[in-house]
Motif scaffolding. Sequence first.
Motif, PDB file in Angstrom:
ATOM      1  N   LYS A  86       0.562  -1.646   0.231  1.00 43.81           N
ATOM      2  CA  LYS A  86       0.055  -0.169   0.166  1.00 43.81           C
ATOM      3  C   LYS A  86       1.005   1.338   0.719  1.00 43.81           C
ATOM      4  O   LYS A  86       0.734   2.135  -0.876  1.00 43.81           O
ATOM      5  N   TRP A  87       3.021   1.442   1.157  1.00 50.74           N
ATOM      6  CA  TRP A  87       2.746   2.595   0.999  1.00 50.74           C
ATOM      7  C   TRP A  87       3.454   2.627  -0.539  1.00 50.74           C
ATOM      8  O   TRP A  87       3.585   3.242  -1.142  1.00 50.74           O
ATOM      9  N   ALA A  90       1.027   3.791  -3.170  1.00 50.18           N
ATOM     10  CA  ALA A  90       0.583   5.821  -2.133  1.00 50.18           C
ATOM     11  C   ALA A  90       1.960   6.930  -3.035  1.00 50.18           C
ATOM     12  O   ALA A  90       1.293   7.476  -3.340  1.00 50.18           O
ATOM     13  N   SER A 103      -5.609  13.884   1.126  1.00 49.61           N
ATOM     14  CA  SER A 103      -5.773  12.806   2.434  1.00 49.61           C
ATOM     15  C   SER A 103      -6.985  11.891   1.656  1.00 49.61           C
ATOM     16  O   SER A 103      -6.865  10.949   1.850  1.00 49.61           O
ATOM     17  N   LEU A 106      -6.845  10.159  -1.475  1.00 46.62           N
ATOM     18  CA  LEU A 106      -5.261   8.866  -0.669  1.00 46.62           C
ATOM     19  C   LEU A 106      -5.557   7.757  -0.493  1.00 46.62           C
ATOM     20  O   LEU A 106      -6.354   6.398  -0.630  1.00 46.62           O
ATOM     21  N   ASP A 109      -8.437   5.901  -2.189  1.00 47.63           N
ATOM     22  CA  ASP A 109      -7.473   4.836  -3.285  1.00 47.63           C
ATOM     23  C   ASP A 109      -7.429   3.331  -2.759  1.00 47.63           C
ATOM     24  O   ASP A 109      -6.527   2.153  -3.231  1.00 47.63           O
ATOM     25  N   ILE A 110      -5.956   3.954  -1.518  1.00 46.87           N
ATOM     26  CA  ILE A 110      -5.541   2.442  -1.111  1.00 46.87           C
ATOM     27  C   ILE A 110      -6.630   2.277   0.377  1.00 46.87           C
ATOM     28  O   ILE A 110      -5.427   0.942   0.870  1.00 46.87           O
ATOM     29  N   ALA A 117      -3.912   8.445   5.742  1.00 47.07           N
ATOM     30  CA  ALA A 117      -3.493   8.593   4.820  1.00 47.07           C
ATOM     31  C   ALA A 117      -2.772  10.447   5.228  1.00 47.07           C
ATOM     32  O   ALA A 117      -1.689  10.642   4.485  1.00 47.07           O
ATOM     33  N   MET A 120       0.674   9.611   5.431  1.00 47.89           N
ATOM     34  CA  MET A 120       1.205   9.143   4.985  1.00 47.89           C
ATOM     35  C   MET A 120       2.193   9.683   3.871  1.00 47.89           C
ATOM     36  O   MET A 120       3.051  10.388   2.881  1.00 47.89           O
ATOM     37  N   LEU A 121       1.229  10.924   4.014  1.00 50.31           N
ATOM     38  CA  LEU A 121       2.036  12.029   2.365  1.00 50.31           C
ATOM     39  C   LEU A 121       2.384  13.140   3.291  1.00 50.31           C
ATOM     40  O   LEU A 121       3.762  12.999   2.398  1.00 50.31           O
TER      41      LEU A 121
END
Length: 313
Positions: A86-87, A90, A103, A106, A109-110, A117, A120-121
């Motif tokens: 998943k990373w 992303a 976010s 994203l 999407d994942i 999200a 992660m961003l």
Amino acid sequence: MCNHKTNIRDFDSLFELLDYFSDEQTCIEYLAKVRWNGQAQCPYCANEKTYRLSTGRKNWKCASCRKQFSVRVGTIFHDSKVSLRKWFVAIYLISAHKKGISSHQLAKDIKVTQKTAFYMLHRVREAYEPGTVQFSNEVEIDESWVGGLEKNKHKSKRTKGAQGRSAKTKTPVLGILERDGKVYAIPVADTKAKTIVPIIETKVEKGSTVYTDEWKSYRTLSQDYDHQFINHSASQYVDGAIHTNNIENFWSLMKRGINGIYHHVSDRHLSRYVNEYTFRYNNRGMTDGSKFDVCLANASKRITYKSLVQNGR
């Protein structure tokens, strides 16, 4: 018949990425290859004498400090419960989108939470942070202001005296761009000479040709540079080779992305958003697969969620 590409930098679609990284183990092996190039290094004591473990979540052990570790330790993936697959998706999406990805989008999407999200961003933006850069030859320097437009606010909520170079409601960002080269941008406290000139001196080689506008803080640059400026206040924008059109084009791209995708960014996170658009500009000629690979190669940075939500940088 599906054409399976094996060189990540040749990838030009999300489908090819998913096809190649079909399981978690493939992701682990690839990250280890990019990070260590065949010789794992202990993230705790930097010892290169390590050996691979056959079982367990932590795949390596240091022969010196005896600690076990996984390929995630000391990277943007550290302590994350999200799978590497998943990373990787992303990172590909963030790098491939021309203006960025929110976010909320994203997360859809994942299939993670918006909070995850968001985290992660910002971790990926941390990997986008530019390394040591040095400019020479012809260099354009300018500053831009990021923040809410007063004209878009209700009259009763507008801040007086917030036009132009006012830092009351906006944050200044200094930009340095080498023509036919890369750009470096960083938020600054203000645009006074004592603030921006030392930054310029560390990034631009003395003797270089420097183009700016007529802002008074740039006047001392003539001591160490071939300083030429354009007078915007007199509606002058180009005088032969003297202009700042390239750096202004970068500002336009960055602001369209921030205003169109993120709508608002806080001061304490602004530097990471600037990193994101700097990364896109500097790698604009690369394939999406190459941008993914470059980000992965620079992923050996760590930011905790606590520092992100409480203390910023």
